[in-house]
Write a protein that holds these residues in place. Sequence first.
Motif, PDB file in Angstrom:
ATOM      1  N   TYR A 107     -55.444  31.808  18.289  1.00  0.00           N
ATOM      2  CA  TYR A 107     -54.868  30.480  18.062  1.00  0.00           C
ATOM      3  C   TYR A 107     -53.599  30.589  17.214  1.00  0.00           C
ATOM      4  O   TYR A 107     -52.578  29.959  17.506  1.00  0.00           O
ATOM      5  N   ARG A 128     -53.647  18.196  14.642  1.00  0.00           N
ATOM      6  CA  ARG A 128     -52.494  17.752  15.433  1.00  0.00           C
ATOM      7  C   ARG A 128     -52.769  17.870  16.926  1.00  0.00           C
ATOM      8  O   ARG A 128     -52.350  17.009  17.730  1.00  0.00           O
ATOM      9  N   ASP A 129     -53.495  18.905  17.330  1.00  0.00           N
ATOM     10  CA  ASP A 129     -53.811  19.130  18.741  1.00  0.00           C
ATOM     11  C   ASP A 129     -54.945  18.242  19.245  1.00  0.00           C
ATOM     12  O   ASP A 129     -55.320  18.335  20.417  1.00  0.00           O
ATOM     13  N   LYS A 163     -49.955  29.497  18.571  1.00  0.00           N
ATOM     14  CA  LYS A 163     -49.316  28.338  17.940  1.00  0.00           C
ATOM     15  C   LYS A 163     -48.086  28.718  17.118  1.00  0.00           C
ATOM     16  O   LYS A 163     -47.127  27.959  17.069  1.00  0.00           O
ATOM     17  N   VAL A 175     -61.380  24.806  17.911  1.00  0.00           N
ATOM     18  CA  VAL A 175     -60.416  25.307  18.900  1.00  0.00           C
ATOM     19  C   VAL A 175     -61.082  26.133  19.988  1.00  0.00           C
ATOM     20  O   VAL A 175     -60.472  26.397  21.035  1.00  0.00           O
TER      21      VAL A 175
END
Length: 416
Positions: free
Chosen positions: A260, A151-152, A264, A253
Amino acid sequence: MASRSFRPDCSSPSRPSRSQPPRSATDYRHANEPVGSVEQIYGGQLVPDLAVSTFRNIDRLFPSRVIAAGGGPRPLPPISQNLEGWVATVNGEPYDLYDYLALINVTGLLVLHRGNVLYETYQRGNAPDTRWMSMSVAKSVCSTLAGMAIRDGLIPEGLGARVVDYVPLLRGSAYDGVSLRDLLMMASGVAWNETYTDPESDRRSLLRAQVAQAPGGAMAVMAALPRAAEPGRVHNYSTGETQILAELVHAAVNRPLADYLSEKLWQPYGMESDATWWLESAGGIEVGGSGIGATLRDYARFGQFMLEGGKVDGEPLLPDGWMAEATRPTTLADGETVDYGFMWWTAWTPPSRKDRAYAARGIHGQLVYINPAHDIVIAQNAAAPKPKGRIVIDPMVFFDALVAHLDRQPGAASSG
Protein backbone atom coordinates in the motif's frame (compact mmCIF):
# COMPACT_ATOMS: atom_id res chain seq x y z
CA MET A 1 34.36 14.50 7.08
CA ALA A 2 32.95 13.33 3.76
CA SER A 3 30.49 16.02 2.73
CA ARG A 4 29.25 16.50 -0.79
CA SER A 5 26.09 16.48 -2.86
CA PHE A 6 25.18 13.28 -4.67
CA ARG A 7 23.09 13.08 -7.80
CA PRO A 8 20.68 10.14 -7.98
CA ASP A 9 21.18 7.39 -10.52
CA CYS A 10 18.24 7.87 -12.85
CA SER A 11 18.50 4.46 -14.47
CA SER A 12 15.64 2.01 -14.03
CA PRO A 13 16.98 -1.36 -12.84
CA SER A 14 14.60 -4.27 -12.70
CA ARG A 15 12.76 -4.47 -9.39
CA PRO A 16 12.75 -7.56 -7.18
CA SER A 17 9.69 -9.46 -6.11
CA ARG A 18 8.09 -7.98 -3.01
CA SER A 19 8.64 -11.29 -1.22
CA GLN A 20 12.41 -11.12 -1.74
CA PRO A 21 15.15 -8.82 -0.42
CA PRO A 22 15.54 -5.65 -2.51
CA ARG A 23 19.09 -6.58 -3.47
CA SER A 24 21.01 -9.82 -3.47
CA ALA A 25 23.62 -10.34 -0.79
CA THR A 26 26.35 -9.72 -3.36
CA ASP A 27 24.81 -6.45 -4.63
CA TYR A 28 24.19 -4.69 -1.33
CA ARG A 29 27.69 -3.71 -0.27
CA HIS A 30 26.88 -3.82 3.46
CA ALA A 31 25.30 -7.28 3.29
CA ASN A 32 28.25 -9.26 4.67
CA GLU A 33 28.87 -7.03 7.68
CA PRO A 34 28.32 -8.44 11.18
CA VAL A 35 25.03 -7.70 12.91
CA GLY A 36 23.99 -7.74 16.55
CA SER A 37 20.63 -8.78 17.94
CA VAL A 38 17.44 -6.81 18.34
CA GLU A 39 17.69 -7.29 22.13
CA GLN A 40 21.10 -5.57 22.03
CA ILE A 41 19.58 -2.67 20.08
CA TYR A 42 16.85 -2.01 22.61
CA GLY A 43 19.12 -2.75 25.55
CA GLY A 44 21.74 -0.25 24.36
CA GLN A 45 24.40 -2.97 24.32
CA LEU A 46 26.05 -2.55 20.92
CA VAL A 47 29.61 -1.26 20.52
CA PRO A 48 29.76 1.60 17.97
CA ASP A 49 30.93 -0.30 14.89
CA LEU A 50 28.49 -3.15 15.47
CA ALA A 51 25.65 -0.69 15.99
CA VAL A 52 26.38 0.90 12.62
CA SER A 53 26.60 -2.36 10.71
CA THR A 54 23.45 -3.65 12.43
CA PHE A 55 21.39 -0.52 11.75
CA ARG A 56 22.13 -0.72 8.03
CA ASN A 57 21.28 -4.42 7.80
CA ILE A 58 18.06 -4.68 9.77
CA ASP A 59 16.34 -6.82 7.13
CA ARG A 60 18.62 -9.62 8.36
CA LEU A 61 17.13 -9.50 11.87
CA PHE A 62 13.53 -10.41 10.95
CA PRO A 63 11.57 -11.46 7.88
CA SER A 64 10.90 -8.29 5.91
CA ARG A 65 8.75 -7.15 3.01
CA VAL A 66 9.96 -4.88 0.22
CA ILE A 67 8.54 -1.39 -0.27
CA ALA A 68 9.13 -1.20 -4.01
CA ALA A 69 10.34 2.02 -5.61
CA GLY A 70 9.49 3.05 -9.14
CA GLY A 71 11.72 3.72 -12.09
CA GLY A 72 12.45 7.44 -11.84
CA PRO A 73 13.52 9.14 -8.59
CA ARG A 74 12.32 12.62 -7.69
CA PRO A 75 15.31 14.95 -8.18
CA LEU A 76 16.97 16.53 -5.17
CA PRO A 77 19.11 19.20 -6.82
CA PRO A 78 21.98 20.69 -4.80
CA ILE A 79 22.22 24.39 -3.99
CA SER A 80 25.21 26.32 -2.69
CA GLN A 81 24.97 27.91 0.74
CA ASN A 82 27.56 28.99 3.30
CA LEU A 83 26.92 27.06 6.52
CA GLU A 84 29.97 28.32 8.40
CA GLY A 85 28.65 29.86 11.58
CA TRP A 86 25.96 27.22 12.11
CA VAL A 87 26.49 26.98 15.87
CA ALA A 88 24.12 26.05 18.70
CA THR A 89 24.69 27.16 22.28
CA VAL A 90 23.77 24.57 24.91
CA ASN A 91 24.30 25.33 28.61
CA GLY A 92 26.58 28.19 27.62
CA GLU A 93 28.79 26.01 25.38
CA PRO A 94 28.98 26.46 21.59
CA TYR A 95 28.61 23.37 19.39
CA ASP A 96 29.29 23.53 15.66
CA LEU A 97 28.37 21.08 12.93
CA TYR A 98 31.47 18.94 13.50
CA ASP A 99 30.69 18.63 17.21
CA TYR A 100 27.14 17.65 16.42
CA LEU A 101 28.04 14.94 13.90
CA ALA A 102 30.60 13.39 16.25
CA LEU A 103 28.78 13.59 19.59
CA ILE A 104 25.58 11.96 18.37
CA ASN A 105 27.38 9.53 16.04
CA VAL A 106 25.44 10.87 13.06
CA THR A 107 25.79 8.55 10.08
CA GLY A 108 23.80 10.67 7.65
CA LEU A 109 22.42 14.21 7.65
CA LEU A 110 20.51 15.80 4.79
CA VAL A 111 19.03 19.30 4.81
CA LEU A 112 16.48 20.29 2.17
CA HIS A 113 15.46 23.90 1.57
CA ARG A 114 12.57 24.35 -0.87
CA GLY A 115 13.20 20.80 -2.04
CA ASN A 116 16.88 21.43 -2.81
CA VAL A 117 19.84 19.86 -1.04
CA LEU A 118 21.39 22.50 1.17
CA TYR A 119 23.69 20.05 2.96
CA GLU A 120 24.32 16.30 2.75
CA THR A 121 26.88 14.17 4.51
CA TYR A 122 27.43 10.46 5.16
CA GLN A 123 29.65 8.99 7.86
CA ARG A 124 30.80 5.57 9.15
CA GLY A 125 30.91 4.13 5.64
CA ASN A 126 27.32 5.06 4.76
CA ALA A 127 26.43 6.50 1.35
CA PRO A 128 23.29 7.38 -0.62
CA ASP A 129 22.55 3.71 -1.29
CA THR A 130 22.72 2.71 2.40
CA ARG A 131 19.42 1.59 3.96
CA TRP A 132 19.14 2.63 7.60
CA MET A 133 16.91 1.65 10.50
CA SER A 134 13.90 3.91 11.01
CA MET A 135 13.25 3.10 14.65
CA SER A 136 10.02 4.94 15.52
CA VAL A 137 10.07 7.09 12.41
CA ALA A 138 7.98 4.15 11.14
CA LYS A 139 5.17 5.22 13.48
CA SER A 140 4.71 8.45 11.54
CA VAL A 141 4.71 6.48 8.28
CA CYS A 142 2.09 4.11 9.65
CA SER A 143 -0.17 6.93 10.85
CA THR A 144 0.10 8.55 7.42
CA LEU A 145 -1.09 5.29 5.86
CA ALA A 146 -4.15 5.45 8.12
CA GLY A 147 -4.90 8.90 6.74
CA MET A 148 -4.54 7.61 3.18
CA ALA A 149 -6.93 4.74 3.91
CA ILE A 150 -9.51 7.22 5.22
CA ARG A 151 -9.07 9.38 2.10
CA ASP A 152 -9.55 6.27 -0.06
CA GLY A 153 -12.84 5.49 1.70
CA LEU A 154 -11.47 2.27 3.19
CA ILE A 155 -12.16 3.46 6.75
CA PRO A 156 -15.59 5.04 6.21
CA GLU A 157 -16.03 5.93 9.90
CA GLY A 158 -12.88 8.06 9.73
CA LEU A 159 -11.24 8.96 13.02
CA GLY A 160 -14.28 7.67 14.87
CA ALA A 161 -13.68 4.09 13.71
CA ARG A 162 -13.68 1.61 16.60
CA VAL A 163 -10.47 -0.34 16.93
CA VAL A 164 -12.11 -3.67 17.74
CA ASP A 165 -14.26 -3.51 14.60
CA TYR A 166 -11.06 -3.82 12.55
CA VAL A 167 -8.96 -5.86 14.99
CA PRO A 168 -11.31 -8.56 16.33
CA LEU A 169 -8.50 -10.18 18.36
CA LEU A 170 -8.93 -7.24 20.77
CA ARG A 171 -12.64 -7.69 21.39
CA GLY A 172 -13.34 -8.03 25.09
CA SER A 173 -10.03 -6.33 25.99
CA ALA A 174 -9.29 -2.87 27.36
CA TYR A 175 -9.45 -1.66 23.75
CA ASP A 176 -13.24 -1.96 23.68
CA GLY A 177 -14.50 1.60 23.19
CA VAL A 178 -11.17 2.95 21.86
CA SER A 179 -11.39 4.94 18.61
CA LEU A 180 -8.89 5.38 15.81
CA ARG A 181 -8.41 8.96 16.96
CA ASP A 182 -7.55 7.75 20.49
CA LEU A 183 -5.07 5.30 19.01
CA LEU A 184 -3.36 7.92 16.82
CA MET A 185 -3.00 10.27 19.81
CA MET A 186 -1.76 7.35 21.97
CA ALA A 187 -4.56 8.22 24.38
CA SER A 188 -6.35 4.88 24.54
CA GLY A 189 -6.28 4.80 28.34
CA VAL A 190 -4.74 1.30 28.25
CA ALA A 191 -1.78 0.77 30.62
CA TRP A 192 1.67 0.53 29.00
CA ASN A 193 5.34 0.74 30.05
CA GLU A 194 7.59 1.84 27.15
CA THR A 195 10.97 1.53 28.97
CA TYR A 196 13.25 0.07 26.29
CA THR A 197 16.07 -1.03 28.57
CA ASP A 198 13.82 -2.77 31.15
CA PRO A 199 13.48 -6.47 30.23
CA GLU A 200 10.20 -6.61 32.19
CA SER A 201 8.54 -3.66 30.43
CA ASP A 202 5.57 -4.00 28.10
CA ARG A 203 7.80 -2.79 25.27
CA ARG A 204 10.17 -5.69 25.79
CA SER A 205 7.24 -8.11 26.05
CA LEU A 206 6.11 -6.91 22.63
CA LEU A 207 9.66 -7.35 21.35
CA ARG A 208 9.73 -10.94 22.64
CA ALA A 209 6.50 -11.60 20.76
CA GLN A 210 8.15 -10.25 17.62
CA VAL A 211 11.22 -12.43 18.18
CA ALA A 212 8.95 -15.47 18.58
CA GLN A 213 7.48 -14.75 15.13
CA ALA A 214 4.14 -16.34 16.04
CA PRO A 215 1.14 -14.96 14.10
CA GLY A 216 -1.08 -12.98 16.46
CA GLY A 217 1.57 -12.86 19.18
CA ALA A 218 1.66 -9.07 19.34
CA MET A 219 -2.11 -8.80 19.65
CA ALA A 220 -2.03 -11.37 22.46
CA VAL A 221 0.31 -9.04 24.37
CA MET A 222 -1.96 -6.05 23.73
CA ALA A 223 -5.18 -7.89 24.59
CA ALA A 224 -3.84 -8.76 28.04
CA LEU A 225 -3.19 -5.14 29.09
CA PRO A 226 -5.39 -3.53 31.77
CA ARG A 227 -7.27 -0.24 31.51
CA ALA A 228 -5.70 2.72 33.35
CA ALA A 229 -7.96 5.60 32.23
CA GLU A 230 -10.93 6.38 30.03
CA PRO A 231 -10.16 6.67 26.30
CA GLY A 232 -9.05 10.10 25.17
CA ARG A 233 -8.08 11.40 28.62
CA VAL A 234 -4.42 10.39 29.15
CA HIS A 235 -1.54 10.39 26.66
CA ASN A 236 0.84 7.45 27.16
CA TYR A 237 3.44 6.71 24.49
CA SER A 238 2.97 3.12 23.38
CA THR A 239 4.73 1.28 20.57
CA GLY A 240 2.18 -1.47 21.01
CA GLU A 241 -0.56 0.85 19.82
CA THR A 242 1.26 1.37 16.56
CA GLN A 243 1.14 -2.39 16.04
CA ILE A 244 -2.61 -2.22 16.60
CA LEU A 245 -2.71 0.58 14.02
CA ALA A 246 -0.84 -1.64 11.55
CA GLU A 247 -3.45 -4.36 12.09
CA LEU A 248 -6.27 -1.84 11.63
CA VAL A 249 -4.90 -0.36 8.42
CA HIS A 250 -4.09 -3.82 7.05
CA ALA A 251 -7.68 -4.91 7.66
CA ALA A 252 -8.98 -1.75 5.98
CA VAL A 253 -6.84 -1.86 2.84
CA ASN A 254 -6.80 -5.68 2.61
CA ARG A 255 -3.22 -5.83 1.42
CA PRO A 256 0.28 -5.65 2.95
CA LEU A 257 1.18 -2.22 4.29
CA ALA A 258 4.44 -2.28 2.31
CA ASP A 259 2.48 -2.74 -0.92
CA TYR A 260 0.00 0.00 0.00
CA LEU A 261 2.85 2.38 0.85
CA SER A 262 4.59 1.55 -2.42
CA GLU A 263 1.47 2.10 -4.50
CA LYS A 264 0.33 5.28 -2.73
CA LEU A 265 3.62 7.06 -2.08
CA TRP A 266 6.91 5.27 -2.71
CA GLN A 267 6.42 4.94 -6.46
CA PRO A 268 4.25 7.95 -7.39
CA TYR A 269 6.26 10.41 -5.30
CA GLY A 270 9.53 9.16 -6.78
CA MET A 271 11.40 7.46 -3.97
CA GLU A 272 14.82 6.47 -5.23
CA SER A 273 15.35 3.04 -3.69
CA ASP A 274 13.49 -0.02 -2.55
CA ALA A 275 13.05 -0.13 1.21
CA THR A 276 12.26 -2.99 3.59
CA TRP A 277 9.81 -3.37 6.46
CA TRP A 278 9.91 -5.92 9.29
CA LEU A 279 7.10 -8.42 9.66
CA GLU A 280 5.50 -9.59 12.88
CA SER A 281 5.77 -13.15 11.54
CA ALA A 282 6.89 -14.69 8.27
CA GLY A 283 4.44 -13.59 5.59
CA GLY A 284 2.48 -11.63 8.20
CA ILE A 285 1.68 -8.02 9.05
CA GLU A 286 4.31 -5.29 9.12
CA VAL A 287 5.68 -4.04 12.45
CA GLY A 288 3.90 -0.72 12.79
CA GLY A 289 6.28 0.89 15.28
CA SER A 290 9.68 0.22 13.74
CA GLY A 291 11.61 -1.82 11.22
CA ILE A 292 11.60 0.25 8.04
CA GLY A 293 14.99 0.26 6.35
CA ALA A 294 15.29 3.09 3.80
CA THR A 295 17.89 5.47 2.41
CA LEU A 296 18.48 8.89 3.91
CA ARG A 297 17.34 10.56 0.71
CA ASP A 298 14.03 8.71 0.77
CA TYR A 299 13.43 9.62 4.42
CA ALA A 300 14.00 13.23 3.32
CA ARG A 301 11.57 12.80 0.44
CA PHE A 302 8.95 11.53 2.89
CA GLY A 303 9.47 14.72 4.90
CA GLN A 304 9.18 16.79 1.73
CA PHE A 305 5.89 15.03 0.91
CA MET A 306 4.57 16.14 4.28
CA LEU A 307 5.95 19.66 3.84
CA GLU A 308 4.05 19.88 0.54
CA GLY A 309 0.78 19.12 2.32
CA GLY A 310 0.62 15.37 1.72
CA LYS A 311 0.19 15.72 -2.04
CA VAL A 312 1.60 13.96 -5.09
CA ASP A 313 1.61 16.07 -8.25
CA GLY A 314 -0.90 18.40 -6.61
CA GLU A 315 -3.32 15.59 -5.70
CA PRO A 316 -3.99 15.19 -1.94
CA LEU A 317 -3.45 11.72 -0.51
CA LEU A 318 -4.76 12.64 2.94
CA PRO A 319 -8.20 13.76 4.16
CA ASP A 320 -9.13 17.42 4.32
CA GLY A 321 -7.77 18.88 7.55
CA TRP A 322 -5.56 15.87 8.27
CA MET A 323 -2.25 17.74 8.06
CA ALA A 324 -3.37 20.43 10.50
CA GLU A 325 -4.60 17.90 13.04
CA ALA A 326 -1.92 15.25 12.63
CA THR A 327 1.03 17.61 13.04
CA ARG A 328 -0.24 19.91 15.82
CA PRO A 329 -0.40 19.37 19.59
CA THR A 330 -3.46 17.34 20.50
CA THR A 331 -6.05 18.26 23.09
CA LEU A 332 -7.25 15.51 25.42
CA ALA A 333 -10.82 15.15 26.65
CA ASP A 334 -10.08 17.13 29.83
CA GLY A 335 -8.57 20.03 27.85
CA GLU A 336 -4.91 19.16 28.48
CA THR A 337 -2.65 19.85 25.50
CA VAL A 338 0.07 17.33 24.59
CA ASP A 339 3.06 17.99 22.30
CA TYR A 340 2.12 15.05 20.13
CA GLY A 341 -0.04 14.76 17.02
CA PHE A 342 -1.12 11.64 15.16
CA MET A 343 2.10 9.74 15.88
CA TRP A 344 4.13 12.86 15.00
CA TRP A 345 6.10 14.78 17.63
CA THR A 346 5.21 18.45 17.62
CA ALA A 347 7.94 21.02 18.27
CA TRP A 348 9.42 21.11 21.77
CA THR A 349 11.63 24.22 21.46
CA PRO A 350 10.27 27.80 21.36
CA PRO A 351 11.63 28.72 17.87
CA SER A 352 10.30 25.51 16.29
CA ARG A 353 6.98 25.89 18.09
CA LYS A 354 6.67 29.35 16.59
CA ASP A 355 7.31 27.83 13.15
CA ARG A 356 4.81 24.99 13.81
CA ALA A 357 7.54 22.48 13.09
CA TYR A 358 7.10 18.78 13.78
CA ALA A 359 9.14 15.61 13.53
CA ALA A 360 9.16 11.86 13.13
CA ARG A 361 11.57 10.66 15.80
CA GLY A 362 13.14 7.32 16.63
CA ILE A 363 15.46 6.02 19.32
CA HIS A 364 19.23 6.08 18.79
CA GLY A 365 18.90 9.47 17.02
CA GLN A 366 16.67 8.96 13.97
CA LEU A 367 14.75 12.05 12.81
CA VAL A 368 12.74 13.58 10.02
CA TYR A 369 12.22 17.25 10.92
CA ILE A 370 9.78 19.45 9.01
CA ASN A 371 9.67 23.24 9.38
CA PRO A 372 6.85 24.63 7.20
CA ALA A 373 7.55 28.28 8.03
CA HIS A 374 11.04 28.08 6.54
CA ASP A 375 10.48 25.37 3.91
CA ILE A 376 13.07 23.12 5.54
CA VAL A 377 13.23 19.32 5.89
CA ILE A 378 16.07 17.61 7.76
CA ALA A 379 16.58 13.85 7.70
CA GLN A 380 19.02 12.34 10.18
CA ASN A 381 20.36 8.84 10.68
CA ALA A 382 22.43 8.13 13.78
CA ALA A 383 23.80 5.41 16.03
CA ALA A 384 23.63 6.97 19.47
CA PRO A 385 24.89 4.52 22.13
CA LYS A 386 21.63 4.12 24.04
CA PRO A 387 18.00 4.19 22.88
CA LYS A 388 17.44 7.40 24.85
CA GLY A 389 19.31 9.77 27.14
CA ARG A 390 22.79 9.91 25.57
CA ILE A 391 22.26 12.70 23.06
CA VAL A 392 24.39 15.64 24.23
CA ILE A 393 22.86 18.23 21.87
CA ASP A 394 19.09 18.29 21.42
CA PRO A 395 18.69 17.95 17.63
CA MET A 396 15.83 20.43 17.51
CA VAL A 397 17.99 23.02 19.28
CA PHE A 398 20.66 22.45 16.63
CA PHE A 399 18.11 22.68 13.82
CA ASP A 400 16.79 25.92 15.32
CA ALA A 401 20.35 27.24 15.14
CA LEU A 402 20.45 26.39 11.43
CA VAL A 403 17.23 28.32 10.79
CA ALA A 404 18.60 31.29 12.74
CA HIS A 405 21.85 31.11 10.76
CA LEU A 406 19.95 31.12 7.46
CA ASP A 407 17.76 33.98 8.64
CA ARG A 408 20.89 36.08 8.98
CA GLN A 409 21.42 35.62 5.24
CA PRO A 410 18.57 37.58 3.60
CA GLY A 411 16.14 35.53 1.57
CA ALA A 412 17.81 32.18 2.30
CA ALA A 413 15.32 30.59 4.72
CA SER A 414 11.97 32.31 4.41
CA SER A 415 9.36 30.51 2.36
CA GLY A 416 8.29 33.77 0.79
